[in-house]
Design a protein around this motif. Structure first.
Motif, PDB file in Angstrom:
ATOM      1  N   PRO A 102      -9.710   1.479  -0.377  1.00  0.00           N
ATOM      2  CA  PRO A 102      -9.525   2.216   0.514  1.00  0.00           C
ATOM      3  C   PRO A 102      -9.538   1.656   1.666  1.00  0.00           C
ATOM      4  O   PRO A 102      -9.763   0.338   1.857  1.00  0.00           O
ATOM      5  N   ILE A 103      -8.851   2.052   2.668  1.00  0.00           N
ATOM      6  CA  ILE A 103      -8.847   1.502   4.015  1.00  0.00           C
ATOM      7  C   ILE A 103      -8.693   2.753   5.054  1.00  0.00           C
ATOM      8  O   ILE A 103      -8.217   3.917   5.044  1.00  0.00           O
ATOM      9  N   LYS A 104      -9.578   2.490   6.243  1.00  0.00           N
ATOM     10  CA  LYS A 104      -9.857   3.370   7.120  1.00  0.00           C
ATOM     11  C   LYS A 104      -9.310   3.289   8.577  1.00  0.00           C
ATOM     12  O   LYS A 104      -9.498   1.686   8.921  1.00  0.00           O
ATOM     13  N   PHE A 105      -8.733   3.977   9.201  1.00  0.00           N
ATOM     14  CA  PHE A 105      -8.244   3.677  10.388  1.00  0.00           C
ATOM     15  C   PHE A 105      -8.925   4.698  11.531  1.00  0.00           C
ATOM     16  O   PHE A 105      -9.116   5.948  11.334  1.00  0.00           O
ATOM     17  N   ILE A 106      -9.795   3.861  12.534  1.00  0.00           N
ATOM     18  CA  ILE A 106     -10.626   4.715  13.187  1.00  0.00           C
ATOM     19  C   ILE A 106      -9.673   4.791  14.816  1.00  0.00           C
ATOM     20  O   ILE A 106      -9.402   3.735  15.360  1.00  0.00           O
ATOM     21  N   THR A 107      -9.553   5.999  15.186  1.00  0.00           N
ATOM     22  CA  THR A 107      -8.871   6.084  16.443  1.00  0.00           C
ATOM     23  C   THR A 107      -9.843   6.856  17.528  1.00  0.00           C
ATOM     24  O   THR A 107     -10.633   7.511  16.969  1.00  0.00           O
ATOM     25  N   ALA A 108      -9.281   6.986  18.839  1.00  0.00           N
ATOM     26  CA  ALA A 108      -9.954   7.622  19.722  1.00  0.00           C
ATOM     27  C   ALA A 108     -10.029   9.229  19.613  1.00  0.00           C
ATOM     28  O   ALA A 108     -10.925   9.816  19.992  1.00  0.00           O
ATOM     29  N   ASN A 109      -8.998   9.768  18.629  1.00  0.00           N
ATOM     30  CA  ASN A 109      -8.861  11.147  18.207  1.00  0.00           C
ATOM     31  C   ASN A 109      -9.457  11.231  16.987  1.00  0.00           C
ATOM     32  O   ASN A 109      -9.265  12.565  16.347  1.00  0.00           O
ATOM     33  N   GLY A 110      -9.871  10.466  16.133  1.00  0.00           N
ATOM     34  CA  GLY A 110     -10.413  10.814  14.847  1.00  0.00           C
ATOM     35  C   GLY A 110     -10.256   9.580  13.960  1.00  0.00           C
ATOM     36  O   GLY A 110      -9.631   8.632  14.345  1.00  0.00           O
ATOM     37  N   GLU A 111     -10.686   9.942  12.688  1.00  0.00           N
ATOM     38  CA  GLU A 111     -10.538   8.799  11.480  1.00  0.00           C
ATOM     39  C   GLU A 111      -9.383   9.251  10.500  1.00  0.00           C
ATOM     40  O   GLU A 111      -9.334  10.289  10.394  1.00  0.00           O
ATOM     41  N   ILE A 112      -8.884   8.241   9.815  1.00  0.00           N
ATOM     42  CA  ILE A 112      -7.758   8.542   8.783  1.00  0.00           C
ATOM     43  C   ILE A 112      -8.363   7.616   7.604  1.00  0.00           C
ATOM     44  O   ILE A 112      -8.459   6.426   7.633  1.00  0.00           O
ATOM     45  N   ASP A 113      -8.607   8.439   6.432  1.00  0.00           N
ATOM     46  CA  ASP A 113      -8.861   7.567   5.276  1.00  0.00           C
ATOM     47  C   ASP A 113      -7.683   7.571   4.368  1.00  0.00           C
ATOM     48  O   ASP A 113      -6.994   8.800   4.103  1.00  0.00           O
ATOM     49  N   SER A 114      -7.086   6.328   3.875  1.00  0.00           N
ATOM     50  CA  SER A 114      -6.080   6.137   3.215  1.00  0.00           C
ATOM     51  C   SER A 114      -6.534   5.094   2.092  1.00  0.00           C
ATOM     52  O   SER A 114      -7.555   4.581   1.829  1.00  0.00           O
ATOM     53  N   GLN A 115      -5.549   4.795   1.537  1.00  0.00           N
ATOM     54  CA  GLN A 115      -5.376   3.675   0.359  1.00  0.00           C
ATOM     55  C   GLN A 115      -4.479   2.453   0.703  1.00  0.00           C
ATOM     56  O   GLN A 115      -3.298   3.017   1.084  1.00  0.00           O
ATOM     57  N   ILE A 116      -4.818   1.472   0.191  1.00  0.00           N
ATOM     58  CA  ILE A 116      -3.632   0.237   0.200  1.00  0.00           C
ATOM     59  C   ILE A 116      -3.650  -0.504  -1.053  1.00  0.00           C
ATOM     60  O   ILE A 116      -4.900  -0.624  -1.719  1.00  0.00           O
ATOM     61  N   ASN A 117      -2.673  -0.969  -1.463  1.00  0.00           N
ATOM     62  CA  ASN A 117      -2.721  -1.726  -2.697  1.00  0.00           C
ATOM     63  C   ASN A 117      -2.317  -3.376  -2.302  1.00  0.00           C
ATOM     64  O   ASN A 117      -1.111  -3.500  -2.104  1.00  0.00           O
ATOM     65  N   ILE A 118      -3.211  -4.153  -2.420  1.00  0.00           N
ATOM     66  CA  ILE A 118      -2.848  -5.563  -2.081  1.00  0.00           C
ATOM     67  C   ILE A 118      -2.754  -6.336  -3.382  1.00  0.00           C
ATOM     68  O   ILE A 118      -3.446  -6.457  -4.360  1.00  0.00           O
ATOM     69  N   LEU A 119      -1.467  -6.923  -3.352  1.00  0.00           N
ATOM     70  CA  LEU A 119      -1.016  -7.642  -4.331  1.00  0.00           C
ATOM     71  C   LEU A 119      -1.072  -8.934  -4.497  1.00  0.00           C
ATOM     72  O   LEU A 119      -1.138  -9.794  -3.497  1.00  0.00           O
ATOM     73  N   GLN A 120      -1.719  -9.486  -5.625  1.00  0.00           N
ATOM     74  CA  GLN A 120      -1.966 -11.088  -5.826  1.00  0.00           C
ATOM     75  C   GLN A 120      -0.560 -11.663  -5.969  1.00  0.00           C
ATOM     76  O   GLN A 120       0.169 -11.309  -6.970  1.00  0.00           O
ATOM     77  N   PRO A 121      -0.130 -12.622  -5.267  1.00  0.00           N
ATOM     78  CA  PRO A 121       1.067 -13.717  -5.432  1.00  0.00           C
ATOM     79  C   PRO A 121       0.952 -14.499  -6.609  1.00  0.00           C
ATOM     80  O   PRO A 121      -0.267 -14.609  -7.155  1.00  0.00           O
ATOM     81  N   ALA A 122       1.966 -14.315  -7.302  1.00  0.00           N
ATOM     82  CA  ALA A 122       2.114 -15.132  -8.483  1.00  0.00           C
ATOM     83  C   ALA A 122       1.993 -16.698  -8.436  1.00  0.00           C
ATOM     84  O   ALA A 122       2.231 -16.935  -7.331  1.00  0.00           O
ATOM     85  N   PRO A 123       1.578 -17.244  -9.388  1.00  0.00           N
ATOM     86  CA  PRO A 123       1.109 -18.805  -9.493  1.00  0.00           C
ATOM     87  C   PRO A 123       2.551 -19.348  -8.991  1.00  0.00           C
ATOM     88  O   PRO A 123       3.767 -19.061  -9.487  1.00  0.00           O
ATOM     89  N   VAL A 124       2.320 -20.414  -8.013  1.00  0.00           N
ATOM     90  CA  VAL A 124       3.736 -21.274  -7.737  1.00  0.00           C
ATOM     91  C   VAL A 124       3.457 -22.762  -7.956  1.00  0.00           C
ATOM     92  O   VAL A 124       2.218 -23.076  -7.431  1.00  0.00           O
TER      93      VAL A 124
END
Length: 376
Positions: A102-124
């Motif tokens: 989950p990721i939340k954005f808090i603004t002066a006009n209210g909150e937004i609940d959303s989702q994000i997919n953080i990808l692990q980089p492959a080994p280098v």
């Protein structure tokens, strides 16, 4: 008195009406798209820039990742229609989670609940501590993203290793290793591969095991090697020069001028006698290696006395080309290698020649660090 009561009632109704209208006019923030530099979906790797588009997004106060991590952002990039922010860099001392969260954005006009997919980089992989290790040698691998490791294999067999950090590990070359094996590190993000590329796949480091090989530097055009004299031309020769444009110091550059009178062209070292040991008689145990700089698709022949092999490079820039001497064809014809019953005798080689296609058009190739590797 009746009129006074009516006035009070009208005032109360008007106040309620105004309050209701005011609440109806409040516009809550909304997201219409959530994308990264590499994906139209809400996903990306650490440090990657993401963009949110929508309405009433101004007045951003906080971004909260996974209900605990406050994400920094530049308020100057926040507007009514857009929010820009970078996925936090990964802290190996205090790591966050990969995957959908989950990721939340808090603004002066209210909150937004959303989702994000953080990808692990492959080994280098970046480098090996020993480029040509022997059986039983300790080898250190340096690189990045050595985390969440699922397996490490050498060839197709599991390899015991010691993880020093997310950027370093070491292992012992198995005493039963065979030629042509490579290391594969598999993490939750994917595995290494020889040719493939794409999400979750990184580069492969080829482990060139020393099975008793000895390298004989023939010429590096910096005054080193078994042969350091001048080179000459033959056939429809172009120009040959020594230039300082090599990867490390000088290299040779051969430019074919496009003439077709003789139907062949090239440059070669002036004959100076055999240079490999007289015990090096098996073509399968000797390898020709040379660094070249040419455009992708460039084709050229390397000729050892009268034995020829054609190289075609698939990428541009400096790169190594190599092949065992049993792949060279007799009588200046690379195609003869498949049917030759006798092969070149490495111990008797006198000349190295570089030739470009005689197709009537000018072309060029730079070459350097000519080496013969012999298994003794």
């Amino acid at each position: 008195m009746k009129n006074l009561i009516k006035i009070y009632l009208v005032s109360a109704i008007l106040a309620l009406t105004l309050f209701s209208c005011s609440e109806d006019e409040v516009e809550l923030p909304a997201i219409t798209s959530f994308s990264s530099q590499t994906s139209p979906n809400a996903s990306g790797t650490p440090g990657e820039l993401l963009k949110i588009e929508g309405t009433n997004l101004s007045g951003l106060e906080k971004i909260i990742l996974d209900n605990k991590l406050e994400v920094s952002f530049n308020p100057n990039l926040n507007s009514y229609n857009a929010i820009f922010f970078n996925i936090p860099n990964y802290d190996f001392e205090d790591p966050y989670n990969f995957g959908v969260q989950p990721i939340k954005f808090i603004t002066a006009n209210g909150e937004i609940d959303s989702q994000i997919n953080i990808l692990q980089p492959a080994p280098v992989f970046s480098k090996l501590s020993v480029p040509n290790p022997k059986l039983g040698d300790k080898v250190t691998i340096k690189g990045s993203w050595f985390i969440n490791i699922q397996s490490v294999t050498f060839g197709e067999d599991p390899l015991e290793y010691t993880l020093v950090s997310d950027q370093e590990m070491y292992f012992i070359v198995p005493t039963d290793a065979t030629e042509g094996q490579h290391i594969v590190i598999t993490t939750e993000a994917g595995s290494t591969a020889i040719v493939e590329a794409g999400p979750g796949i990184s580069n492969t480091t080829f482990v060139d095991i020393n099975f008793g090989f000895v390298d004989y530097l023939f010429e590096d055009f910096d005054g080193n090697g078994l042969y350091t004299s001048t080179w000459g031309f033959y056939g429809d020769a172009g120009d040959l020069s020594v230039t300082a444009a090599g990867e490390t110091g000088n290299c040779a550059q051969y430019d074919y001028n496009g003439a077709t009178t003789f139907g062949y062209n090239g440059c070669q070292n002036n004959e100076a006698g055999a240079f490999l040991p007289n015990t090096a008689t098996e073509a399968t145990k000797a390898t020709f290696k040379m660094m070249v700089n040419a455009n992708a698709g460039a084709s050229f022949d390397v000729i050892l006395d009268t034995w020829a092999y054609n190289f075609t490079v698939s990428t541009s820039g400096w790169q190594e080309v190599s092949t065992t001497l049993d792949q060279f064809g007799s009588n200046y014809n690379p195609g003869n290698a498949a049917t030759d019953t006798e092969k070149i005798d490495p111990s008797g080689i006198l000349q190295v020649k570089v030739s470009l296609p005689n197709n009537g058009t000018s072309s060029s190739v730079q070459f350097d660090d000519i080496t013969f590797r012999v298994q003794e």
